[in-house]
Design a protein around this motif. Structure first.
Motif, PDB file in Angstrom:
ATOM      1  N   ASN A  70      32.963  12.665  54.182  1.00  0.00           N
ATOM      2  CA  ASN A  70      32.259  12.225  52.963  1.00  0.00           C
ATOM      3  C   ASN A  70      33.110  11.339  52.063  1.00  0.00           C
ATOM      4  OD1 ASN A  70      30.209  13.883  53.885  1.00  0.00           O
ATOM      5  ND2 ASN A  70      29.859  14.872  51.912  1.00  0.00           N
TER       6      ASN A  70
ATOM      7  N   ILE B 281      27.856  18.665  51.237  1.00  0.00           N
ATOM      8  CA  ILE B 281      29.065  18.568  50.427  1.00  0.00           C
ATOM      9  C   ILE B 281      30.276  18.252  51.292  1.00  0.00           C
ATOM     10  CG2 ILE B 281      29.885  20.958  50.537  1.00  0.00           C
ATOM     11  CD1 ILE B 281      29.852  20.816  47.383  1.00  0.00           C
ATOM     12  N   HIS B 282      31.282  17.609  50.716  1.00  0.00           N
ATOM     13  CA  HIS B 282      32.514  17.331  51.452  1.00  0.00           C
ATOM     14  C   HIS B 282      33.273  18.628  51.718  1.00  0.00           C
ATOM     15  CE1 HIS B 282      36.022  15.102  52.825  1.00  0.00           C
ATOM     16  NE2 HIS B 282      36.756  15.935  52.107  1.00  0.00           N
TER      17      HIS B 282
ATOM     18  N   TRP C 200      31.731  23.742  43.914  1.00  0.00           N
ATOM     19  CA  TRP C 200      32.338  23.002  45.021  1.00  0.00           C
ATOM     20  C   TRP C 200      32.399  21.499  44.781  1.00  0.00           C
ATOM     21  CZ3 TRP C 200      29.304  25.896  49.416  1.00  0.00           C
ATOM     22  CH2 TRP C 200      29.870  27.180  49.583  1.00  0.00           C
ATOM     23  N   TYR C 201      31.351  20.932  44.187  1.00  0.00           N
ATOM     24  CA  TYR C 201      31.333  19.479  43.993  1.00  0.00           C
ATOM     25  C   TYR C 201      32.501  19.005  43.130  1.00  0.00           C
ATOM     26  CZ  TYR C 201      26.678  18.997  46.066  1.00  0.00           C
ATOM     27  OH  TYR C 201      25.623  18.974  46.938  1.00  0.00           O
TER      28      TYR C 201
ATOM     29  N   GLU D  59      33.762  15.412  45.236  1.00  0.00           N
ATOM     30  CA  GLU D  59      32.837  14.341  44.869  1.00  0.00           C
ATOM     31  C   GLU D  59      32.854  14.006  43.382  1.00  0.00           C
ATOM     32  OE1 GLU D  59      30.922  16.027  48.655  1.00  0.00           O
ATOM     33  OE2 GLU D  59      32.065  16.762  46.943  1.00  0.00           O
TER      34      GLU D  59
ATOM     35  N   LEU E  20      24.272  12.487  45.833  1.00  0.00           N
ATOM     36  CA  LEU E  20      24.895  13.573  46.581  1.00  0.00           C
ATOM     37  C   LEU E  20      23.857  14.590  47.052  1.00  0.00           C
ATOM     38  CD1 LEU E  20      27.935  14.278  44.213  1.00  0.00           C
ATOM     39  CD2 LEU E  20      27.760  12.597  46.075  1.00  0.00           C
ATOM     40  N   GLY E  21      24.031  15.055  48.287  1.00  0.00           N
ATOM     41  CA  GLY E  21      23.204  16.143  48.795  1.00  0.00           C
ATOM     42  C   GLY E  21      21.738  15.819  48.833  1.00  0.00           C
TER      43      GLY E  21
ATOM     44  N   ASP F 215      25.520  24.649  49.172  1.00  0.00           N
ATOM     45  CA  ASP F 215      25.915  23.536  48.318  1.00  0.00           C
ATOM     46  C   ASP F 215      25.143  23.463  47.002  1.00  0.00           C
ATOM     47  OD1 ASP F 215      26.891  23.152  50.879  1.00  0.00           O
ATOM     48  OD2 ASP F 215      26.337  21.040  51.007  1.00  0.00           O
TER      49      ASP F 215
ATOM     50  N   SER G 195      25.629  22.648  42.160  1.00  0.00           N
ATOM     51  CA  SER G 195      25.189  21.628  41.202  1.00  0.00           C
ATOM     52  C   SER G 195      24.101  22.173  40.286  1.00  0.00           C
ATOM     53  CB  SER G 195      24.707  20.366  41.917  1.00  0.00           C
ATOM     54  OG  SER G 195      23.547  20.614  42.685  1.00  0.00           O
TER      55      SER G 195
ATOM     56  N   ASN H  87      23.514  14.073  41.377  1.00  0.00           N
ATOM     57  CA  ASN H  87      22.909  15.049  42.275  1.00  0.00           C
ATOM     58  C   ASN H  87      21.399  14.911  42.154  1.00  0.00           C
ATOM     59  OD1 ASN H  87      25.721  16.413  41.515  1.00  0.00           O
ATOM     60  ND2 ASN H  87      25.062  17.203  43.494  1.00  0.00           N
TER      61      ASN H  87
END
Length: 415
Positions: free
Chosen positions: A94, A113-114, A126-127, A131, A147-148, A241, A245, A379
């Motif tokens: 990513n 997600i990366h 996590w983001y 990211e 993202l996502g 993931d 967010s 997101n």
């Protein structure tokens, strides 16, 4: 208006993305696909041609690239003239692909997600570990990064935003439920990359409750859900993931993710884990060879794309969202049902790949027309869900709502 798409990856999801981009090339322009293995890309494009998927005459080309090499990806973006990159490669690429987009100005879209291959279940959210650290740079350079934008994460984020905007003054909880009621006929297999699949379930289950991060163990908490079409299904609270967010954007709400598992999957998973075969850390064999157990397990399991021809049954994925409106408690279930056999007949992939691959194409179309060309990092829940649902309705993933919660009045989202 942005046009010309570069697809990164050549697995089952990439096949769906390629077919759907071809079906909508009047909006998206030239279609390019790239991965480490050129032959896989060429096979996907051949399936596009066999299905006659191209809406109009246009470019359809395969390329070889190492997506871990950001400079090589940037060079390919410049060579192809791609203004939109759909990254459906490994979750490990990513950031290198995103960096290439930031360098070239191309819009970036991914579906997961990366991840650092040496780490599992890092600190939430996590983001923020990868990211979101590039968010200011995207804004500074005017680069759109969505993202996502798969199904979960992705469409389920839009489901939450829609339920809150349309039905609530205040949201109290978001429970995302993912049930695959299909059967692939194999003794044991995963529906997407086994390495990523197992990494999701070997670490801590993080969830957001009472405005704080909490932890569980995998398979610690199960619940029987009575869902549309697929009926009663057992799902377990899992880490995922979109929790990370949604919890950031709706901190007042409890946010949980539930995924369906059968007893057989749990039994095999448990044995593999107890034997240490799901570890991401390398070990040495008696012969002195260094191997990663998780990668060995991946190598011996069926390729997820090989499951498609014999897959039957349906999926149901949705959000049960609870809150208040005019001082009264309300709840709605926003969801989609997809069919494995229908997916195979249309694009040659199974339903899990289909639900993951159609949404990023819808997102790309919205970037192309400008509606989601945010020129910064977003997101999915930070974007207007209605045009997203409209395109999804038209290209294979219709959105429905049960007002009053599960079992309530069932209708199309726009009725």
């Amino acid at each position: 208006m942005k046009q010309n798409v570069l697809i990164i990856g050549a697995g089952g999801v990439a096949q769906v993305v390629a077919h759907k981009c071809a079906q909508n090339n009047d909006v998206l322009g030239d279609i390019h696909i790239a991965s480490r293995t050129l032959s896989k890309c060429e096979a996907i494009l051949e399936s596009v041609r066999e299905k006659g998927a191209m809406k109009q005459e246009g470019v359809l080309e395969a390329h070889q690239v190492d997506a871990m090499d950001s400079a090589a990806v940037a060079a390919l973006i410049n060579k192809t003239g791609a203004q939109i990159v759909i990254n459906v490669g490994s979750a490990f690429v990513n950031m290198t692909v995103m960096d290439a987009c930031i360098e070239t100005g191309a819009a970036y879209i991914d579906t997961a997600i990366h991840e650092d291959p040496t780490k599992i279940c890092e600190t939430p959210p996590w983001y923020a570990n990868y990211e979101w650290k590039k968010r200011d740079l995207c804004a500074e350079k005017g680069v759109t990064a969505i993202l996502g934008a798969g199904f979960d994460p992705g469409v389920v984020n839009a489901f939450a935003r829609f339920a809150i905007d349309e039905y609530m003054d205040e949201v109290k909880s978001i429970d995302i439920v993912d049930i695959n009621a299909g059967s692939h006929g194999k003794y044991f297999a995963t529906n997407f990359d086994p390495e990523i699949n197992f990494r999701e379930f070997t670490g801590v289950v993080y969830y957001w409750e009472d405005q704080q991060w909490k932890e569980k163990k995998m398979f610690e908490t199960g619940h029987d859900w009575e869902l549309p079409v697929v009926g009663t299904s057992r799902a377990y609270q899992s880490g995922h993931d979109e929790v990370h967010s949604l919890a950031t954007n709706y901190p007042q709400a409890d946010v949980r993710f539930w995924m369906g598992f059968g007893d057989h999957y749990i039994n095999v998973f448990t044995v593999l884990q107890n034997l240490g075969l799901l570890s991401e850390q390398p070990v040495k064999t008696a012969e002195g060879q260094e191997v990663v157990p998780l990668k060995v397990v991946k190598a011996v399991l069926p390729d997820p794309s090989s499951l498609a021809p014999n897959y039957t049954g349906k999926t149901c994925i949705g959000d049960l969202v609870k809150g208040t409106k005019d001082g009264q408690d309300v709840e709605v279930f926003v969801y989609n049902v997809a069919d494995h056999k229908d997916a195979y007949n249309e694009v040659g992939s199974q339903g899990i790949s289909y639900t993951a691959g159609v949404p990023p194409v819808a997102a790309a179309m919205l970037v192309a027309t400008g509606e989601w060309d945010a020129k910064t990092m977003k997101n999915v829940e930070e974007l207007d869900p209605k045009p997203f649902f409209t395109i999804l309705d038209n290209i294979g993933l219709p959105t429905r709502v049960q007002v009053g919660g599960l079992g309530g009045e069932d209708k199309a989202w726009n009725e």
